[in-house]
Design an enzyme around this catalytic site. Structure first.
Site, short mmCIF file in Angstrom:
data_model
loop_
_atom_site.label_atom_id
_atom_site.label_comp_id
_atom_site.label_asym_id
_atom_site.label_seq_id
_atom_site.Cartn_x
_atom_site.Cartn_y
_atom_site.Cartn_z
N GLU A 1 41.99 33.85 44.76
CA GLU A 1 43.24 34.32 44.18
C GLU A 1 43.81 35.57 44.83
O GLU A 1 45.03 35.75 44.91
CB GLU A 1 43.03 34.56 42.68
CG GLU A 1 44.30 34.75 41.90
CD GLU A 1 44.05 34.68 40.41
OE1 GLU A 1 44.57 35.53 39.69
OE2 GLU A 1 43.32 33.77 39.97
N HIS B 1 48.36 32.60 37.32
CA HIS B 1 47.64 33.55 36.46
C HIS B 1 48.58 34.16 35.42
O HIS B 1 48.67 35.39 35.26
CB HIS B 1 46.99 34.64 37.31
CG HIS B 1 45.75 35.23 36.66
ND1 HIS B 1 44.67 35.68 37.37
CD2 HIS B 1 45.43 35.43 35.35
CE1 HIS B 1 43.74 36.14 36.54
NE2 HIS B 1 44.20 36.00 35.30
N ARG C 1 38.28 32.14 35.06
CA ARG C 1 38.30 32.76 36.38
C ARG C 1 38.09 31.68 37.43
O ARG C 1 37.32 30.74 37.24
CB ARG C 1 37.21 33.85 36.51
CG ARG C 1 37.51 35.14 35.75
CD ARG C 1 38.70 35.88 36.35
NE ARG C 1 38.97 37.14 35.69
CZ ARG C 1 39.81 37.31 34.68
NH1 ARG C 1 40.45 36.27 34.20
NH2 ARG C 1 40.02 38.51 34.15
#
Length: 320
Positions: free
Chosen positions: A267, A291, A238
């Site tokens: 993000e 991602h 993450r």
């Protein structure tokens, strides 16, 4: 009459999933109608989601749009895109595949991507390819490193950390693991007991930790100040685990340091990570993918269909 469900993640490309959900629900799909155009609905009782490419959190503002919402089903192991406190207040059930061990143990895609990023960065593959596209044919700017001569640090030794460690072991690297919650039972993988040992000794550090209060900004200036000048940091966990402000400072100070990541601290909007993205445009120190680590056709079919199964079961238990 079938209950209504809002789908906030693309599903049309996943074989058979739309048909499975249509048998139980009336579907409203964000990939067909953007959420900004969806009218407030008092009938939507569940949402089927995934954090990849999600541009907002499932929080108070989202819940206010859908006051009848009873279930959030996320086809992911991570749930940091969901406001759990607000769900508790509103009695909204959260379903994920986090504890579905038989299912997630079949999914190695994220660890494979971490390994791919590692090799790509060590061998300068994206930048060498760009050079060829520009009509050049020189190897000296892209001299890489041999995997078997490196020490790899793995932070987080859960399912994905174990997959990644095994890949590195197969390539002959020395592997050090830091995970205060997990033992290491492997003849060649060494468990260390502090982040500092990872920082001091490793050529490559790959992150495989869950994000929580103790891991947010786990990798910051205190970590970087003790690392090698030519550290490669790989992140498929993450974005919030790395403090990008500190990362950028050290990238600028150390021209041989690299960061290969599939996730960003900012993000959801990209605005909070604009400085890292801008820096990546003008340097060969940073590789960023959007991602996509877990986004293989095989992994999505396994994960999304399991999540759909859990959602249908919850519908029958809680909404009948």
């Amino acid at each position: 009459m079938k209950p209504e469900i809002l789908i906030t993640t693309p599903i049309k490309h996943i074989n058979g999933l739309e048909d499975i959900l249509k048998k139980e629900f009336n579907l409203f799909m964000e990939e067909e109608t953007p959420i900004s155009k969806l009218k407030e609905s008092k009938k939507i009782i569940a949402t089927f989601t995934n954090p990849n490419q999600l541009t907002y959190n499932l929080d108070k503002n989202f819940f206010n749009l859908y006051p009848s919402l009873k279930i959030i089903c996320t086809a992911s192991t991570g749930t940091n895109h969901i406001d759990k406190d607000e769900c508790f207040k509103r009695n909204i059930k959260i379903i994920s595949i986090t504890e579905e061990r038989d299912t997630i143990n079949k999914i190695s895609s994220t660890a494979e991507h971490a390994f791919a990023l590692t090799l790509s960065a060590l061998r300068n593959i994206p930048f060498a390819f760009n050079s060829v596209k520009d009509g050049k044919w020189a190897y000296t700017p892209f001299i890489g490193r041999q995997f078997s001569e490196l020490t790899i640090g793995v932070i987080g030794y859960g399912r994905l950390g174990k997959f990644y460690s095994n890949y590195c072991d197969s390539f002959g690297a020395k592997i050090l693991v830091y995970d205060p919650n997990t033992d290491v039972v492997h003849p060649r993988i060494i468990r260390v007991h502090s982040l500092n040992e990872i920082a001091l000794n490793c050529d490559v550090v790959s992150l495989h930790a869950h994000v929580n209060k103790s891991t947010i900004h786990l990798i910051d200036k205190e970590f970087f100040k003790d690392t090698k000048e030519n550290l490669l940091l790989v992140n498929t966990s993450r974005g919030e685990i790395v403090k990008e402000k500190d990362l950028l400072k050290f990238l600028k100070l150390r021209p041989k340091m690299k960061y290969a990541t599939d996730v960003l601290e900012g993000e959801f909007t990209l605005e909070d990570s604009k400085y890292l993205i801008d820096y990546a445009k003008k340097t060969s120190q940073v590789i960023i993918t959007p991602h996509i680590a877990g986004m293989t056709s095989e992994a999505q079919e396994i994960a999304y269909k399991k999540a759909a199964e859990l959602l249908i079961r919850a519908k029958k238990e809680f909404l009948s």
